[in-house]
Write an enzyme that holds these catalytic residues in place. Structure first.
Site, PDB file in Angstrom:
ATOM      1  N   LYS A 170       9.713 -11.602   8.683  1.00  0.00           N
ATOM      2  CA  LYS A 170       9.245 -12.956   8.378  1.00  0.00           C
ATOM      3  C   LYS A 170       8.989 -13.767   9.632  1.00  0.00           C
ATOM      4  CE  LYS A 170      12.477 -13.656   5.538  1.00  0.00           C
ATOM      5  NZ  LYS A 170      12.680 -12.262   5.269  1.00  0.00           N
ATOM      6  N   LYS A 210      27.180 -11.364   0.218  1.00  0.00           N
ATOM      7  CA  LYS A 210      25.963 -10.804   0.835  1.00  0.00           C
ATOM      8  C   LYS A 210      26.419  -9.681   1.759  1.00  0.00           C
ATOM      9  CE  LYS A 210      22.449 -12.056   4.266  1.00  0.00           C
ATOM     10  NZ  LYS A 210      21.893 -13.141   5.106  1.00  0.00           N
ATOM     11  N   GLU A 261      16.759  -3.409  -3.069  1.00  0.00           N
ATOM     12  CA  GLU A 261      17.957  -4.171  -2.669  1.00  0.00           C
ATOM     13  C   GLU A 261      18.288  -5.270  -3.682  1.00  0.00           C
ATOM     14  OE1 GLU A 261      17.839  -7.477   0.003  1.00  0.00           O
ATOM     15  OE2 GLU A 261      15.865  -6.916   0.748  1.00  0.00           O
ATOM     16  N   ALA A 312      21.737  -7.216  11.465  1.00  0.00           N
ATOM     17  CA  ALA A 312      22.267  -5.837  11.453  1.00  0.00           C
ATOM     18  C   ALA A 312      21.260  -4.862  10.846  1.00  0.00           C
ATOM     19  CB  ALA A 312      23.586  -5.786  10.679  1.00  0.00           C
TER      20      ALA A 312
HETATM   21  N1  PSU Z   1      13.749 -11.027   3.508  1.00  0.00           N
HETATM   22  C1  PSU Z   1      13.314 -11.593   2.355  1.00  0.00           C
HETATM   23  N2  PSU Z   1      14.202 -11.931   1.410  1.00  0.00           N
HETATM   24  C2  PSU Z   1      15.511 -11.659   1.573  1.00  0.00           C
HETATM   25  C3  PSU Z   1      15.957 -11.017   2.769  1.00  0.00           C
HETATM   26  C4  PSU Z   1      15.048 -10.735   3.711  1.00  0.00           C
HETATM   27  O1  PSU Z   1      12.134 -11.807   2.183  1.00  0.00           O
HETATM   28  O2  PSU Z   1      16.276 -11.977   0.682  1.00  0.00           O
HETATM   29  C5  PSU Z   1      17.384 -10.610   2.909  1.00  0.00           C
HETATM   30  C6  PSU Z   1      17.451  -9.072   3.030  1.00  0.00           C
HETATM   31  O3  PSU Z   1      18.493  -8.627   2.208  1.00  0.00           O
HETATM   32  C7  PSU Z   1      17.770  -8.849   4.487  1.00  0.00           C
HETATM   33  C8  PSU Z   1      18.624 -10.061   4.760  1.00  0.00           C
HETATM   34  O4  PSU Z   1      18.448  -7.646   4.726  1.00  0.00           O
HETATM   35  O5  PSU Z   1      17.950 -11.122   4.094  1.00  0.00           O
HETATM   36  C9  PSU Z   1      18.752 -10.343   6.232  1.00  0.00           C
HETATM   37  O6  PSU Z   1      19.794 -11.243   6.425  1.00  0.00           O
HETATM   38  P1  PSU Z   1      20.284 -11.567   7.888  1.00  0.00           P
HETATM   39  O7  PSU Z   1      19.089 -12.250   8.520  1.00  0.00           O
HETATM   40  O8  PSU Z   1      21.467 -12.483   7.696  1.00  0.00           O
HETATM   41  O9  PSU Z   1      20.618 -10.275   8.524  1.00  0.00           O
END
Ligand code: PSU
Ligand code: MN
Length: 307
Positions: free
Chosen positions: A160, A87, A26, A142
């Site tokens: 996390k 993003k 990604e 999502a």
């Molecule tokens: N976990 C990480 N680093 C990141 C992300 C997740 O250790 O940069 C990013 C990934 O791209 C994941 C996104 O899909 O954060 C999730 O964002 P949100 O919580 O807004 O869905």
């Protein structure tokens, strides 16, 4: 496939022609997950790790109205320095392409693009999940719905500890997403090897993960698998150390009214600062570890298909 707005790098195109296993990577982790220049250094090291393990890396991003499957070192550097990059999740992908903006793909959007490109395996750091306080904020990534919809096996280090891990597991169960701990019973918690929660499934070999991926396809089940691969012991930050830091970062986010897409990048940045970079060192180590496992799983899938 030519009607799809996909642009393959020369390396990825050659891998596709020769049947070499591919591992998707990604780009949100580059633009929104780590500071420059460590973001670009990490991206290059992760790509090298995939190659060393016998597969070809395909870092995915949107540029100039096209989904790029595989980026050159110059493209990675430009993305890693750029500001104002979108993003992208499932909701934004088409809009970004249609308007010609530059976008970095989250886990959800990377899964969509990988599947369009015929790539089965995707390695990253951590997935998004159910945020703490979701009962009032409704903040559920999502990424979880994408895992239920798109048939890609995602290798991560668990979710996390900034998230509500029990609720994340519950939603994944509801959505029918297999959550597979690799080599242990416990669900890993990103910076820490254990979460204190038992993972619903456990596997001990890349071959088993590959076989389950292929079996889901045979059964016609939509959606992917989440493989939770614990961070190497030498690199982990124990819960007792990272826990209070997370609490501080969460309190700051709440005090500053951080919401929606900004939450995860804000927390990662604050935890990086509060741990004086230790969280980043751990993050890099676990992504590399996931890239290696991703390469092994991709190789098993390729072999099973060939045989
Ligand atoms: N976990 C990480 N680093 C990141 C992300 C997740 O250790 O940069 C990013 C990934 O791209 C994941 C996104 O899909 O954060 C999730 O964002 P949100 O919580 O807004 O869905
Ligand atoms: Mn969210």
């Amino acid at each position: 496939m030519t009607h799809l707005p996909l642009t393959f790098s020369a390396e990825v195109a050659a891998a596709r022609a020769h049947g070499t296993p591919l591992v998707a990577l990604e780009s949100t982790i580059i633009t929104h997950g780590m500071p420059h220049p460590q973001n670009v250094e990490t991206a290059l090291r992760v790509e090298a790790g995939v190659r060393a393990a016998g597969a070809v890396p395909a870092t995915i991003a949107v540029m100039g109205g096209r989904i790029h499957i595989g980026l050159s070192a110059a493209e990675l550097e430009a993305l890693g320095r750029a500001t104002g990059v979108m993003k992208l999740s499932r909701a934004d992908l088409a809009a970004c392409l249609a308007t010609g903006r530059t976008g970095a793909t989250t886990v959800a959007a990377t899964m969509i693009c990988a599947h369009l490109a015929g790539i089965d395996v995707f390695a990253t750091g951590g997935i998004g999940g159910v945020h703490r306080g979701a009962a009032t904020s409704f903040d559920i990534s999502a990424d979880l719905h994408e895992l239920a919809a798109t048939p890609v096996t995602v290798i991560a280090a668990g979710a996390k500890a900034i998230l509500d891990l029990p609720k994340t597991l519950e939603v994944l169960e509801t959505l029918g997403v297999p959550v597979i701990a690799f080599g242990q019973d416990d669900l890993p918690a990103f910076w820490s090897r254990t979460s204190g929660l038992r993972a619903p499934l456990r596997m001990d070999s890349p071959a088993d993960i590959a076989a389950a991926h292929l079996m889901r396809a045979r059964l016609g089940l939509p959606g992917g698998q989440l493989v939770a691969n614990p961070i190497p012991a030498a690199d982990e930050i124990p819960q007792a150390v990272i826990g209070p830091v997370i609490e501080t970062a969460l309190a700051e986010a709440q005090a500053q009214g951080i919401a929606a897409k900004a939450v995860t990048p804000f927390l990662l940045d604050r935890i990086f600062t509060l741990t004086e970079g230790r969280s980043l060192t751990a993050n890099i180590a676990l992504v590399l570890n996931n890239a290696r496992l991703g390469a092994a799983v991709a190789a098993e899938i390729a072999q099973a298909r060939a045989g």
